[in-house]
Design a protein around this motif. Structure first.
Motif, PDB file in Angstrom:
ATOM      1  N   SER A   1      -5.514  -7.025  -1.233  1.00 12.31           N
ATOM      2  CA  SER A   1      -6.783  -7.093  -0.512  1.00 12.31           C
ATOM      3  C   SER A   1      -6.543  -6.650   0.926  1.00 12.31           C
ATOM      4  CB  SER A   1      -7.356  -8.506  -0.538  1.00 12.31           C
ATOM      5  OG  SER A   1      -6.464  -9.421   0.081  1.00 12.31           O
ATOM      6  N   TYR A   2      -7.602  -6.133   1.570  1.00 14.75           N
ATOM      7  CA  TYR A   2      -7.437  -5.627   2.934  1.00 14.75           C
ATOM      8  C   TYR A   2      -8.737  -5.782   3.714  1.00 14.75           C
ATOM      9  CZ  TYR A   2     -10.071  -1.503   1.453  1.00 14.75           C
ATOM     10  OH  TYR A   2     -11.057  -0.676   0.986  1.00 14.75           O
ATOM     11  N   TYR A   3      -8.580  -5.820   5.022  1.00 15.34           N
ATOM     12  CA  TYR A   3      -9.708  -5.765   5.950  1.00 15.34           C
ATOM     13  C   TYR A   3      -9.305  -4.841   7.087  1.00 15.34           C
ATOM     14  CZ  TYR A   3     -13.107  -6.912   9.545  1.00 15.34           C
ATOM     15  OH  TYR A   3     -14.086  -6.817  10.512  1.00 15.34           O
ATOM     16  N   ARG A   4     -10.193  -3.896   7.431  1.00 16.96           N
ATOM     17  CA  ARG A   4      -9.902  -2.934   8.489  1.00 16.96           C
ATOM     18  C   ARG A   4     -10.993  -2.997   9.544  1.00 16.96           C
ATOM     19  NH1 ARG A   4      -8.708   2.937   6.717  1.00 16.96           N
ATOM     20  NH2 ARG A   4      -7.833   2.906   8.814  1.00 16.96           N
ATOM     21  N   ASP A   5     -10.562  -2.843  10.788  1.00 16.86           N
ATOM     22  CA  ASP A   5     -11.473  -2.868  11.927  1.00 16.86           C
ATOM     23  C   ASP A   5     -11.302  -1.569  12.708  1.00 16.86           C
ATOM     24  OD1 ASP A   5     -11.662  -3.822  15.110  1.00 16.86           O
ATOM     25  OD2 ASP A   5     -13.228  -4.600  13.821  1.00 16.86           O
TER      26      ASP A   5
ATOM     27  N   TYR B   1      -5.432  -5.562   8.140  1.00 19.57           N
ATOM     28  CA  TYR B   1      -4.825  -6.796   7.655  1.00 19.57           C
ATOM     29  C   TYR B   1      -4.822  -6.726   6.130  1.00 19.57           C
ATOM     30  CZ  TYR B   1      -6.388  -8.267  12.323  1.00 19.57           C
ATOM     31  OH  TYR B   1      -6.650  -8.346  13.677  1.00 19.57           O
ATOM     32  N   SER B   2      -3.692  -6.991   5.508  1.00 22.63           N
ATOM     33  CA  SER B   2      -3.636  -6.910   4.050  1.00 22.63           C
ATOM     34  C   SER B   2      -2.715  -7.981   3.496  1.00 22.63           C
ATOM     35  CB  SER B   2      -3.162  -5.523   3.597  1.00 22.63           C
ATOM     36  OG  SER B   2      -1.923  -5.188   4.190  1.00 22.63           O
ATOM     37  N   ALA B   3      -2.972  -8.361   2.258  1.00 19.18           N
ATOM     38  CA  ALA B   3      -2.159  -9.351   1.556  1.00 19.18           C
ATOM     39  C   ALA B   3      -2.245  -9.062   0.067  1.00 19.18           C
ATOM     40  CB  ALA B   3      -2.639 -10.769   1.856  1.00 19.18           C
ATOM     41  N   GLY B   4      -1.191  -9.443  -0.665  1.00 16.79           N
ATOM     42  CA  GLY B   4      -1.221  -9.144  -2.087  1.00 16.79           C
ATOM     43  C   GLY B   4      -0.132  -9.844  -2.870  1.00 16.79           C
ATOM     44  N   LEU B   5      -0.314  -9.843  -4.199  1.00 16.32           N
ATOM     45  CA  LEU B   5       0.655 -10.371  -5.146  1.00 16.32           C
ATOM     46  C   LEU B   5       1.179  -9.232  -6.003  1.00 16.32           C
ATOM     47  CD1 LEU B   5      -1.161 -13.633  -6.322  1.00 16.32           C
ATOM     48  CD2 LEU B   5       0.953 -13.540  -4.984  1.00 16.32           C
ATOM     49  N   PHE B   6       2.504  -9.263  -6.295  1.00 17.38           N
ATOM     50  CA  PHE B   6       3.144  -8.197  -7.048  1.00 17.38           C
ATOM     51  C   PHE B   6       4.030  -8.829  -8.121  1.00 17.38           C
ATOM     52  CE2 PHE B   6       2.104  -6.797  -2.871  1.00 17.38           C
ATOM     53  CZ  PHE B   6       1.704  -5.478  -3.001  1.00 17.38           C
ATOM     54  N   LYS B   7       3.869  -8.365  -9.355  1.00 18.34           N
ATOM     55  CA  LYS B   7       4.622  -8.960 -10.462  1.00 18.34           C
ATOM     56  C   LYS B   7       5.090  -7.883 -11.429  1.00 18.34           C
ATOM     57  CE  LYS B   7       4.344 -12.245 -14.316  1.00 18.34           C
ATOM     58  NZ  LYS B   7       5.667 -12.831 -14.010  1.00 18.34           N
TER      59      LYS B   7
ATOM     60  N   GLY C   1       0.800  -1.211   0.000  1.00 17.38           N
ATOM     61  CA  GLY C   1       0.000   0.000   0.000  1.00 17.38           C
ATOM     62  C   GLY C   1       0.831   1.258   0.000  1.00 17.38           C
ATOM     63  N   LYS C   2       2.076   1.194  -0.481  1.00 18.15           N
ATOM     64  CA  LYS C   2       2.929   2.376  -0.545  1.00 18.15           C
ATOM     65  C   LYS C   2       3.104   2.800  -1.995  1.00 18.15           C
ATOM     66  CE  LYS C   2       7.565   4.169   0.400  1.00 18.15           C
ATOM     67  NZ  LYS C   2       8.932   3.874   0.887  1.00 18.15           N
ATOM     68  N   SER C   3       2.965   4.097  -2.237  1.00 18.64           N
ATOM     69  CA  SER C   3       3.154   4.655  -3.571  1.00 18.64           C
ATOM     70  C   SER C   3       4.154   5.800  -3.482  1.00 18.64           C
ATOM     71  CB  SER C   3       1.837   5.172  -4.152  1.00 18.64           C
ATOM     72  OG  SER C   3       0.880   4.138  -4.265  1.00 18.64           O
ATOM     73  N   VAL C   4       5.105   5.805  -4.397  1.00 14.55           N
ATOM     74  CA  VAL C   4       6.050   6.912  -4.517  1.00 14.55           C
ATOM     75  C   VAL C   4       5.817   7.523  -5.892  1.00 14.55           C
ATOM     76  CG1 VAL C   4       8.458   7.617  -4.507  1.00 14.55           C
ATOM     77  CG2 VAL C   4       7.704   5.731  -3.043  1.00 14.55           C
TER      78      VAL C   4
ATOM     79  N   ALA D   1       2.330  -9.823   2.905  1.00 12.19           N
ATOM     80  CA  ALA D   1       1.236  -9.765   3.880  1.00 12.19           C
ATOM     81  C   ALA D   1       1.665  -8.853   5.020  1.00 12.19           C
ATOM     82  CB  ALA D   1       0.894 -11.153   4.406  1.00 12.19           C
ATOM     83  N   SER D   2       0.698  -8.199   5.651  1.00 16.52           N
ATOM     84  CA  SER D   2       1.038  -7.279   6.724  1.00 16.52           C
ATOM     85  C   SER D   2      -0.111  -7.129   7.703  1.00 16.52           C
ATOM     86  CB  SER D   2       1.410  -5.897   6.161  1.00 16.52           C
ATOM     87  OG  SER D   2       0.273  -5.248   5.634  1.00 16.52           O
TER      88      SER D   2
END
Length: 796
Positions: free
Chosen positions: A576-580, A557-563, A128-131, A518-519
């Motif tokens: 994908s993410y889920y926030r509480d 909570y987040s997880a993802g694929l990067f290619k 989830g970081k963008s520069v 994942a984080s």
């Protein structure tokens, strides 16, 4: 408990790696850009014999890399610059090295994504970081041709806007006040001009922006949704330079160069609108007496005190004013200053100090003998951040530090005209003192796995001078009697909160160009906005945590694929993410928070959650660059006393969001850009009927909040840029023609439920015209359709 066990194990591993690395040889250095003499972040450093085991220079251009057999060739490279190759011997280990990269003559600097390694999205642990480079932001078509940093971030997946023309950010189900927006480490409490149509950041004075919407680093905190970390650029240490632009609504100018010698530099930048100058040309007294403008000034001085020390001071001041007929006026301003000191203590140890002050002020004036008033308020934050960094072999980094903050929310002072029958309104100040301690570490666990773990501890105190009201039954509501008041003396402590914020992220390298990440991230927020508006207003009231208001907590909570493929020319990601949410604040039905000294009686707290996934495909360099992003997201809240205690959507819940950004270079002189946005309409509450009180007709709302929606929003913008022939001349000019809302979509800004008389929505009841028909109706207001703009930009 499982997470804390993992966190403890991670730090044990980091310590083992660090301990085993103490005997390994290392070299350290700084990478600079030759022409400007400024540090170059994101440069690639690797041994020619082992190109797959390199490192990347940090934001200050620093790097540290392990050493094998010497002598050996070290390669330093960066896209758009000529690589530097130096033979390293044993004597180079004893001192920090300096490397200078020269821009290539045929650099594609204007159309590439800069300030990061091409494969950093694969190898790094960040999610989830963008520069985003300033060059990229400048190429995006803009409203009135005014290049805007925050509106550019709205084009990224997971980021949504409140509506037409606004710069507010709603990130992964969070509200606009849940974003920390800072300039050189200092927070900016109102980052907008013109009631949210433009942001306060002049792109000519900036070096870049780092945007965190996933795992926020441990050294940053205080907000639960995102961090927008904006940096002012250093001035040129070698020569005097300038750039600027003359546009449809404003003009800007930036000058930078050496200050005292080639060891110091300055940059100063200014921008102002001139809408008020055109108003004065009108023959209509109701128009030429109005005022409407904003301006901002920013500057930075940088000093290279030694090979190990860099000191900089930066400051920003921005002001807005709207005046109508010399009778009514509203104005607001930001004043932000920061002092930064960076020291290279040793070959692998660095120290950074950041001291700042941020102040936001607004004032509303109404000049009338009987009903006039003067309404003003101030918000300020003063803080200091100390951070130590240790670079170890095997790409290991350890950070630790301390951050202290003092919040001051001044009383609201409403002074009425001497002849008014009403009395002045004054509220008590509210203050908070916050201390944060943080530690984090990053290391490789073998060739495939990389892990980053961090922990942030926060101690927050409600402090005086101020008043804490005591309520019957201990629960503040509008109908409950105040039984007593507790007066807090200056800096006397009230309610105290202790909070732990763990965070961990990992990256697993499936292939050289494919990784899984994942984080988990926990953040707390001790100041919030209490408002009925989703877009954000200059008079929004900030409310600190205290006796009756718990700090907001957010878990993500987040997880993802990067290619990556095509030699890192293309990148694709799926996150994908889920926030509480806990202790989220919302207003009671019909609440009024602007002038009350008992704001806690108008607030309700509850829980919420958000989830979604984001898809991004991006082309980083070549003749055509840009990205396509899609976001699916949902946000829900449940607060006792709202929507019959059922789950409801806040106004910024927008399930579908599509953004397309394209830039194409036809030749060295001609280029074009296009953006397209589509999003689900915002959630709103429409009235279900009306009722009459004292001959005044008022809207009647149903029990369920935000159960309706505006129509879907979509818009296309385009721009064309022509650059003058560059034959080594000092002056370089370009023209940019842009069109906002190319096909004239009438996106709704507001809906008004009113009576339509004589089938005329602008009927004047004082006109004397006979009323033939009268029926209830809905009037839609839209702001912009086809809106062209022309800007001349220059450099010298």
């Amino acid at each position: 408990m499982k997470f804390l066990t993992l966190l403890y194990a991670s730090f044990c591993i980091l310590n083992i790696f660090s301990a085993n690395a103490q005997n390994d040889k290392m070299i350290t250095g700084i990478v600079f850009e030759t022409d400007a003499g400024t540090p170059l972040p994101g440069a690639n450093i690797y041994w020619e014999s082992e190109p797959s085991k390199g490192v990347v220079s940090d934001l200050d251009g620093n790097f540290s890399i392990g050493v094998g057999d010497l002598p050996s060739k070290l390669v330093i490279s960066f896209i758009g610059f000529t690589p530097s190759i130096r033979i390293i011997t044993e004597k180079d280990i004893e001192k920090p090295l300096r490397f200078f990269l020269k821009p290539e003559d045929l650099s594609l600097e204007e159309i590439i994504i800069r300030d990061r390694s091409p494969d950093l999205n694969i190898l790094g642990t960040e999610m989830g970081k963008s520069v985003v480079s300033i060059e990229t932001i400048k190429n995006i078509p803009a409203l009135f041709g005014e290049v805007d940093l925050l509106r550019s971030l709205q084009l990224l997946p997971g980021v949504q806007t409140a509506g037409e023309g606004t710069t507010g950010l709603f990130v992964r189900g969070g509200s606009a006040d849940q974003n920390l927006i800072q300039l050189d480490g200092a927070p900016v409490y109102n980052p907008s001009h013109f009631f949210g149509f433009f942001s306060v950041f002049n792109p000519d004075a900036l070096s870049g922006v780092e945007f965190y919407k996933g795992n926020i680093p441990a050294e940053l905190g205080g907000r639960i949704s995102s961090v927008v970390d904006v940096s002012m650029r250093d001035g040129n240490f070698q020569k005097l330079e300038g750039e600027g632009g003359i546009g449809t609504i404003s003009s800007r100018f930036t000058l930078d160069g050496p200050l005292l010698s080639d060891k110091s530099s300055f940059i100063i930048s200014g921008r102002r609108t001139y809408a008020d100058l055109f108003l004065r040309l009108s023959n209509n007294e109701n128009i030429n007496s109005n005022q409407l403008y904003f301006y901002d000034l920013s500057g930075k001085a940088t000093f290279k005190l030694s090979d190990k020390d860099i000191l900089s001071f930066s400051s920003y001041y921005g002001s807005d004013f709207l005046g109508i007929s010399r009778q009514f006026g509203i104005g607001w301003n930001n004043f932000v200053s920061s002092l930064n000191w960076s020291r290279n203590i040793s070959e692998d140890t660095f120290f950074d100090l950041n001291v700042y002050n941020s102040r936001y002020q607004y004032q509303i004036l109404f000049d009338d003998e009987n009903n006039g008033f003067d309404w003003q308020s101030t918000i300020s934050e003063t803080g200091a951040r100390l951070e130590w960094s240790w670079l170890k072999p095997n790409n290991s980094v350890i950070k630790a530090g301390y951050h202290s903050q003092f919040y001051h929310f001044s009383p609201i002072n409403l002074t009425l005209a001497p002849e008014s029958n009403l009395t002045d309104i004054n509220t008590n100040p509210r203050n908070g003192f916050q201390n944060n301690f943080f530690v984090s570490g990053t290391t490789d666990l073998g060739n495939k796995m990389k892990i980053e773990a961090g922990l942030r501890y926060t101690l927050y105190q409600e402090v005086g001078k101020g008043v804490v009201y005591q309520y019957e039954g201990g629960i503040p509501t509008p109908d409950v009697t105040i039984t007593d008041t507790l007066n807090l003396g200056r800096f006397e402590s009230g309610k105290v909160f202790h909070r732990l914020e763990p965070r961990v992220s990992l990256r697993y390298l499936i292939k050289n160009n494919l990784s899984f990440k994942a984080s988990f991230n926990r953040n707390h927020q001790f100041v919030q906005i209490a408002t009925n508006s989703s877009a954000g207003l200059p008079i929004d009231r900030w409310v600190p945590a205290g006796t009756y208001i718990e700090p907001l907590r957010g878990d993500q909570y987040s997880a993802g694929l990067f290619k990556n493929f095509g030699m890192d020319r293309w990148e694709v990601s799926f996150e994908s993410y889920y926030r509480d949410f806990k202790n989220v604040v919302d207003l009671r039905q019909g609440a009024s928070v602007l002038f009350t000294d008992n704001v806690e009686t108008e607030l309700l707290t509850g829980v919420g959650y958000a989830y979604g996934f984001e898809f991004l495909v991006r082309k980083n360099f070549g003749k055509t660059t840009g990205w396509l992003g899609y976001t699916y997201s949902r946000t829900w809240r449940k607060i006792e006393g709202i929507s019959q205690d059922n789950w409801y959507n806040p106004r910024f819940d927008r399930p579908h969001d599509i953004n397309l950004v394209l830039n194409h270079e036809f030749s060295k002189r001609w280029s074009a850009a296009m953006t397209f946005v589509y999003t689900t309409g915002q959630a709103v509450s429409f009235p279900v009927g009306t009722y009459e009180v004292d001959t005044q007709v008022l809207p009647l709302y149903g029990p369920q909040r935000n159960s309706e929606r505006f129509p879907d929003y979509h818009r296309m913008d385009m721009s064309v840029t022509w650059k003058g022939v560059d034959k080594g001349r000092k002056w370089r000019g370009s023209w940019n023609f842009s069109v906002y809302n190319l096909y004239g979509r009438k996106n709704p800004f507001t809906f008004q439920f009113t009576d339509i008389v004589n089938e005329d929505i602008n009927f004047d009841p004082d006109s004397g015209e006979e009323i033939i028909s009268k029926r209830p109706g809905v009037v839609m207001t839209y702001l912009f359709t086809f809106l062209p703009a022309l800007t001349y930009n220059f450099k010298f």
